[in-house]
Design a protein around this motif. Sequence first.
Motif, mmCIF file in Angstrom:
data_model
loop_
_atom_site.group_PDB
_atom_site.id
_atom_site.type_symbol
_atom_site.label_atom_id
_atom_site.label_comp_id
_atom_site.label_asym_id
_atom_site.label_seq_id
_atom_site.Cartn_x
_atom_site.Cartn_y
_atom_site.Cartn_z
ATOM 1 N N ASP A 236 74.485 62.815 -9.687
ATOM 2 C CA ASP A 236 75.497 63.469 -8.869
ATOM 3 C C ASP A 236 75.095 64.908 -8.547
ATOM 4 O OD1 ASP A 236 76.930 61.162 -8.933
ATOM 5 O OD2 ASP A 236 78.583 61.924 -10.153
ATOM 6 N N ARG A 237 74.502 65.596 -9.515
ATOM 7 C CA ARG A 237 74.061 66.974 -9.272
ATOM 8 C C ARG A 237 73.106 67.019 -8.089
ATOM 9 N NH1 ARG A 237 71.640 67.508 -15.129
ATOM 10 N NH2 ARG A 237 73.347 66.435 -16.161
ATOM 11 N N LEU A 238 72.133 66.141 -8.100
ATOM 12 C CA LEU A 238 71.123 66.136 -7.044
ATOM 13 C C LEU A 238 71.681 65.614 -5.727
ATOM 14 C CD1 LEU A 238 68.038 64.906 -9.102
ATOM 15 C CD2 LEU A 238 68.583 67.230 -8.373
ATOM 16 N N LYS A 239 72.557 64.619 -5.799
ATOM 17 C CA LYS A 239 73.170 64.084 -4.579
ATOM 18 C C LYS A 239 73.989 65.164 -3.881
ATOM 19 C CE LYS A 239 76.903 61.705 -4.929
ATOM 20 N NZ LYS A 239 77.902 60.672 -5.275
ATOM 21 N N ASN A 240 74.752 65.933 -4.651
ATOM 22 C CA ASN A 240 75.577 66.993 -4.063
ATOM 23 C C ASN A 240 74.723 68.105 -3.475
ATOM 24 O OD1 ASN A 240 77.855 65.585 -4.908
ATOM 25 N ND2 ASN A 240 78.061 66.759 -6.797
ATOM 26 N N ALA A 241 73.691 68.497 -4.210
ATOM 27 C CA ALA A 241 72.795 69.547 -3.703
ATOM 28 C C ALA A 241 72.120 69.096 -2.417
ATOM 29 C CB ALA A 241 71.747 69.908 -4.760
ATOM 30 N N ARG A 242 71.671 67.860 -2.390
ATOM 31 C CA ARG A 242 71.026 67.334 -1.185
ATOM 32 C C ARG A 242 71.999 67.319 -0.005
ATOM 33 N NH1 ARG A 242 69.464 63.008 -3.175
ATOM 34 N NH2 ARG A 242 67.276 63.523 -3.586
ATOM 35 N N ALA A 243 73.244 66.928 -0.242
ATOM 36 C CA ALA A 243 74.233 66.880 0.834
ATOM 37 C C ALA A 243 74.462 68.269 1.434
ATOM 38 C CB ALA A 243 75.546 66.298 0.310
ATOM 39 N N VAL A 244 74.520 69.278 0.581
ATOM 40 C CA VAL A 244 74.684 70.658 1.073
ATOM 41 C C VAL A 244 73.454 71.086 1.859
ATOM 42 C CG1 VAL A 244 74.806 73.072 0.348
ATOM 43 C CG2 VAL A 244 76.327 71.381 -0.701
ATOM 44 N N LEU A 245 72.285 70.813 1.310
ATOM 45 C CA LEU A 245 71.043 71.262 1.942
ATOM 46 C C LEU A 245 70.758 70.558 3.267
ATOM 47 C CD1 LEU A 245 68.876 71.476 -1.287
ATOM 48 C CD2 LEU A 245 69.470 73.402 0.198
ATOM 49 N N VAL A 246 71.302 69.371 3.443
ATOM 50 C CA VAL A 246 71.149 68.656 4.707
ATOM 51 C C VAL A 246 72.137 69.164 5.745
ATOM 52 C CG1 VAL A 246 71.456 66.405 5.823
ATOM 53 C CG2 VAL A 246 70.147 66.569 3.701
ATOM 54 N N ALA A 247 73.405 69.330 5.340
ATOM 55 C CA ALA A 247 74.462 69.646 6.305
ATOM 56 C C ALA A 247 74.508 71.120 6.709
ATOM 57 C CB ALA A 247 75.821 69.221 5.736
ATOM 58 N N ALA A 248 74.384 72.014 5.730
ATOM 59 C CA ALA A 248 74.609 73.438 6.011
ATOM 60 C C ALA A 248 73.650 74.020 7.052
ATOM 61 C CB ALA A 248 74.547 74.232 4.706
ATOM 62 N N PRO A 249 72.342 73.788 6.953
ATOM 63 C CA PRO A 249 71.421 74.411 7.928
ATOM 64 C C PRO A 249 71.605 73.909 9.356
ATOM 65 C CG PRO A 249 70.237 73.631 5.982
ATOM 66 C CD PRO A 249 71.606 73.059 5.911
ATOM 67 N N LYS A 250 72.282 72.783 9.514
ATOM 68 C CA LYS A 250 72.535 72.281 10.867
ATOM 69 C C LYS A 250 73.570 73.137 11.583
ATOM 70 C CE LYS A 250 71.421 67.458 9.800
ATOM 71 N NZ LYS A 250 71.945 66.087 9.662
ATOM 72 N N VAL A 251 74.346 73.903 10.813
ATOM 73 C CA VAL A 251 75.426 74.687 11.398
ATOM 74 C C VAL A 251 75.090 76.173 11.416
ATOM 75 C CG1 VAL A 251 77.909 75.079 11.373
ATOM 76 C CG2 VAL A 251 76.991 72.974 10.377
ATOM 77 N N TRP A 252 74.593 76.705 10.284
ATOM 78 C CA TRP A 252 74.274 78.128 10.167
ATOM 79 C C TRP A 252 72.997 78.307 9.356
ATOM 80 C CZ3 TRP A 252 79.534 76.785 9.085
ATOM 81 C CH2 TRP A 252 80.446 77.204 10.074
ATOM 82 N N PRO A 253 72.300 79.423 9.547
ATOM 83 C CA PRO A 253 71.169 79.732 8.656
ATOM 84 C C PRO A 253 71.638 79.717 7.198
ATOM 85 C CG PRO A 253 71.194 81.221 10.526
ATOM 86 C CD PRO A 253 72.477 80.433 10.600
ATOM 87 N N THR A 254 70.826 79.142 6.330
ATOM 88 C CA THR A 254 71.253 78.885 4.953
ATOM 89 C C THR A 254 70.192 79.332 3.958
ATOM 90 O OG1 THR A 254 72.549 76.976 5.689
ATOM 91 C CG2 THR A 254 71.992 77.071 3.346
ATOM 92 N N LEU A 255 70.656 79.950 2.882
ATOM 93 C CA LEU A 255 69.817 80.298 1.742
ATOM 94 C C LEU A 255 70.433 79.691 0.489
ATOM 95 C CD1 LEU A 255 69.298 84.144 2.383
ATOM 96 C CD2 LEU A 255 67.851 82.258 3.159
ATOM 97 N N MET A 256 69.596 79.460 -0.521
ATOM 98 C CA MET A 256 70.112 78.961 -1.797
ATOM 99 C C MET A 256 69.508 79.741 -2.955
ATOM 100 S SD MET A 256 70.295 75.102 -3.389
ATOM 101 C CE MET A 256 71.803 74.680 -2.522
ATOM 102 N N VAL A 257 70.381 80.197 -3.859
ATOM 103 C CA VAL A 257 69.982 80.880 -5.082
ATOM 104 C C VAL A 257 70.205 79.903 -6.231
ATOM 105 C CG1 VAL A 257 70.444 82.829 -6.619
ATOM 106 C CG2 VAL A 257 70.577 83.133 -4.127
ATOM 107 N N GLY A 258 69.216 79.747 -7.078
ATOM 108 C CA GLY A 258 69.295 78.762 -8.144
ATOM 109 C C GLY A 258 70.328 79.085 -9.214
ATOM 110 N N PRO A 259 70.633 78.106 -10.059
ATOM 111 C CA PRO A 259 71.625 78.296 -11.126
ATOM 112 C C PRO A 259 71.121 79.232 -12.218
ATOM 113 C CG PRO A 259 70.538 76.174 -11.379
ATOM 114 C CD PRO A 259 70.048 76.756 -10.077
#
Length: 198
Positions: A95-118
């Motif tokens: 679930d952790r990876l599925k959720n992260a993947r969903a964010v990383l796929v959807a967000a950049p399609k709308v706005w520039p996106t950065l991610m800071v690790g846990p």
Amino acid sequence: MKICFFGDSFTNGTGDEACLGWAGRVCLAGRSAGKDITYYNMGVRGDTSADILARWQQEANRRLPKGEKCGLVFSFGTNDCAAGEDGRARLPQTDRLKNARAVLVAAPKVWPTLMVGPVPVINDETANKRIADLSRQMGALAKAHKVPYLEVFDAIRDNQPWQEECSKGDGTHPGSAGYALIADMVAAWPAWQDWMAA
């Protein structure tokens, strides 16, 4: 530039005497350098990646106008790996990876996106092993989806000021110096610098 920061209590800045956290500090530095930043801290204490996945789009849509210069910064995962009441991780690895993947796929399609690790926790090496693994996996996912990723776990885990501040506080969150450490890392990150230079 309008920026939404999505995450958990570490994004929120819980425990910071100045109530800025790392996100507030890095935006303050940007404004001090002359950048016109509107800053939305969408960190929610206790949120897992599932919670953030469920809310980020609606909350961003209310704050980031289409056609204007906007961006998203995500930082989550520590709560996913923390022990729940049964002693197991709050979210299973899949679930952790599925959720992260969903964010990383959807967000950049709308706005520039950065991610800071846990970030790490203190006094729970089982959780830290899970967090370290998740950080590496999220980094690989981000690279695959062409989202800049900043790994912070290794730099913070053995940092003495971070450890001391978490111990003196609520046992989980640092104070101002701990958040300043993350802010400095973000400010020196080429992906963030590109945003500030644009």
